[in-house]
Scaffold this motif. Structure first.
Motif, PDB file in Angstrom:
ATOM      1  N   VAL A 121      27.207  43.126  49.866  1.00 18.08           N
ATOM      2  CA  VAL A 121      28.269  42.558  50.944  1.00 18.08           C
ATOM      3  C   VAL A 121      28.846  43.431  51.978  1.00 18.08           C
ATOM      4  O   VAL A 121      28.819  43.400  53.108  1.00 18.08           O
ATOM      5  CB  VAL A 121      29.269  41.662  50.318  1.00 18.08           C
ATOM      6  N   ALA A 122      29.015  44.791  51.304  1.00 20.39           N
ATOM      7  CA  ALA A 122      29.514  45.674  52.294  1.00 20.39           C
ATOM      8  C   ALA A 122      28.475  45.906  53.088  1.00 20.39           C
ATOM      9  O   ALA A 122      28.710  46.177  54.223  1.00 20.39           O
ATOM     10  CB  ALA A 122      29.922  46.935  51.423  1.00 20.39           C
ATOM     11  N   LEU A 123      27.090  46.332  52.665  1.00 16.90           N
ATOM     12  CA  LEU A 123      26.008  46.566  53.734  1.00 16.90           C
ATOM     13  C   LEU A 123      25.668  45.860  54.489  1.00 16.90           C
ATOM     14  O   LEU A 123      25.490  45.720  55.768  1.00 16.90           O
ATOM     15  CB  LEU A 123      24.814  46.957  52.512  1.00 16.90           C
ATOM     16  N   ALA A 147      29.421  43.395  39.594  1.00 16.16           N
ATOM     17  CA  ALA A 147      30.234  43.228  40.428  1.00 16.16           C
ATOM     18  C   ALA A 147      30.151  44.222  41.576  1.00 16.16           C
ATOM     19  O   ALA A 147      30.188  44.099  42.702  1.00 16.16           O
ATOM     20  CB  ALA A 147      31.634  43.330  39.779  1.00 16.16           C
ATOM     21  N   TRP A 148      29.771  45.546  40.939  1.00 12.83           N
ATOM     22  CA  TRP A 148      29.629  46.889  42.040  1.00 12.83           C
ATOM     23  C   TRP A 148      28.183  46.174  42.913  1.00 12.83           C
ATOM     24  O   TRP A 148      28.299  46.491  44.303  1.00 12.83           O
ATOM     25  CB  TRP A 148      29.406  47.837  41.070  1.00 12.83           C
ATOM     26  N   GLY A 149      27.186  45.749  42.405  1.00 11.29           N
ATOM     27  CA  GLY A 149      26.183  45.147  42.998  1.00 11.29           C
ATOM     28  C   GLY A 149      26.260  44.362  44.163  1.00 11.29           C
ATOM     29  O   GLY A 149      25.983  44.565  45.310  1.00 11.29           O
ATOM     30  N   TRP A 150      27.211  43.438  44.049  1.00 11.03           N
ATOM     31  CA  TRP A 150      27.496  42.435  44.806  1.00 11.03           C
ATOM     32  C   TRP A 150      28.409  43.073  45.916  1.00 11.03           C
ATOM     33  O   TRP A 150      28.343  42.655  47.223  1.00 11.03           O
ATOM     34  CB  TRP A 150      28.214  41.170  44.472  1.00 11.03           C
ATOM     35  N   ILE A 151      29.366  43.822  45.701  1.00 13.44           N
ATOM     36  CA  ILE A 151      30.440  44.252  46.552  1.00 13.44           C
ATOM     37  C   ILE A 151      29.444  45.167  47.494  1.00 13.44           C
ATOM     38  O   ILE A 151      29.668  45.453  48.613  1.00 13.44           O
ATOM     39  CB  ILE A 151      31.502  45.244  45.692  1.00 13.44           C
ATOM     40  N   VAL A 183      43.054  37.318  51.781  1.00 12.80           N
ATOM     41  CA  VAL A 183      42.525  36.379  51.211  1.00 12.80           C
ATOM     42  C   VAL A 183      41.200  37.121  50.729  1.00 12.80           C
ATOM     43  O   VAL A 183      40.790  36.873  49.429  1.00 12.80           O
ATOM     44  CB  VAL A 183      42.066  35.199  52.088  1.00 12.80           C
ATOM     45  N   VAL A 184      40.328  37.950  51.453  1.00 13.74           N
ATOM     46  CA  VAL A 184      39.380  38.442  51.094  1.00 13.74           C
ATOM     47  C   VAL A 184      39.542  39.552  49.892  1.00 13.74           C
ATOM     48  O   VAL A 184      39.111  39.551  49.138  1.00 13.74           O
ATOM     49  CB  VAL A 184      38.487  39.378  52.432  1.00 13.74           C
ATOM     50  N   TYR A 185      40.670  40.333  50.177  1.00 14.78           N
ATOM     51  CA  TYR A 185      40.986  41.459  49.109  1.00 14.78           C
ATOM     52  C   TYR A 185      41.308  40.651  47.680  1.00 14.78           C
ATOM     53  O   TYR A 185      40.845  41.141  46.629  1.00 14.78           O
ATOM     54  CB  TYR A 185      42.217  41.996  49.410  1.00 14.78           C
ATOM     55  N   CYS A 186      42.002  39.489  47.855  1.00  9.20           N
ATOM     56  CA  CYS A 186      42.144  38.359  46.472  1.00  9.20           C
ATOM     57  C   CYS A 186      40.687  38.116  45.889  1.00  9.20           C
ATOM     58  O   CYS A 186      40.824  38.089  44.795  1.00  9.20           O
ATOM     59  CB  CYS A 186      43.062  37.453  46.699  1.00  9.20           C
ATOM     60  N   LEU A 187      39.781  37.525  46.858  1.00 10.29           N
ATOM     61  CA  LEU A 187      38.655  37.078  46.120  1.00 10.29           C
ATOM     62  C   LEU A 187      37.779  37.979  45.688  1.00 10.29           C
ATOM     63  O   LEU A 187      37.344  37.975  44.808  1.00 10.29           O
ATOM     64  CB  LEU A 187      37.851  36.391  47.510  1.00 10.29           C
ATOM     65  N   VAL A 188      38.035  39.259  46.334  1.00  9.98           N
ATOM     66  CA  VAL A 188      37.044  40.431  45.585  1.00  9.98           C
ATOM     67  C   VAL A 188      37.565  40.829  44.484  1.00  9.98           C
ATOM     68  O   VAL A 188      36.980  41.259  43.359  1.00  9.98           O
ATOM     69  CB  VAL A 188      37.024  41.824  46.454  1.00  9.98           C
TER      70      VAL A 188
END
Length: 90
Positions: A75-77, A68-72, A50-55
């Motif tokens: 969230v990763a941090l 998109a990269w900024g948000w990713i 589900v997480v992978y599909c949402l990303v």
């Protein structure tokens, strides 16, 4: 930015960023699950999809590839900090 470069960065964000966020989410999920470990592993196999599909959806729904990269990355941090806290508290 060229359209082909924008699409390439979005594809990279979807696949690489999605894998990164999915891995971090899965680690947190298994560490913080309050129930039995077997249940944590069971849901840890299903919920990352589900997480992978949402990303992937977010990577192409964002206004730009850089956003998109900024948000990713943000969230990763945050997930990495939570993972560090989880490891420290155990």
């Amino acid at each position: 930015m060229k359209p082909s470069m924008d699409i390439g960065l979005r594809v990279l964000a979807a696949f690489v960023g999605g894998y990164l966020l999915t891995a971090l989410f899965n680690l947190l999920w298994v560490l913080w699950w309050p129930g039995h470990r077997a249940d944590a592993v069971f849901y840890g196999v299903l919920l990352p999809w589900v997480v992978y599909c949402l990303v992937m959806i977010w990577a192409f729904a964002a206004r730009s590839a850089l956003r998109a990269w900024g948000w990713i990355i943000l969230v990763a941090l945050m997930l990495a900090v939570l993972l560090g806290l989880a490891r420290w508290l155990q």
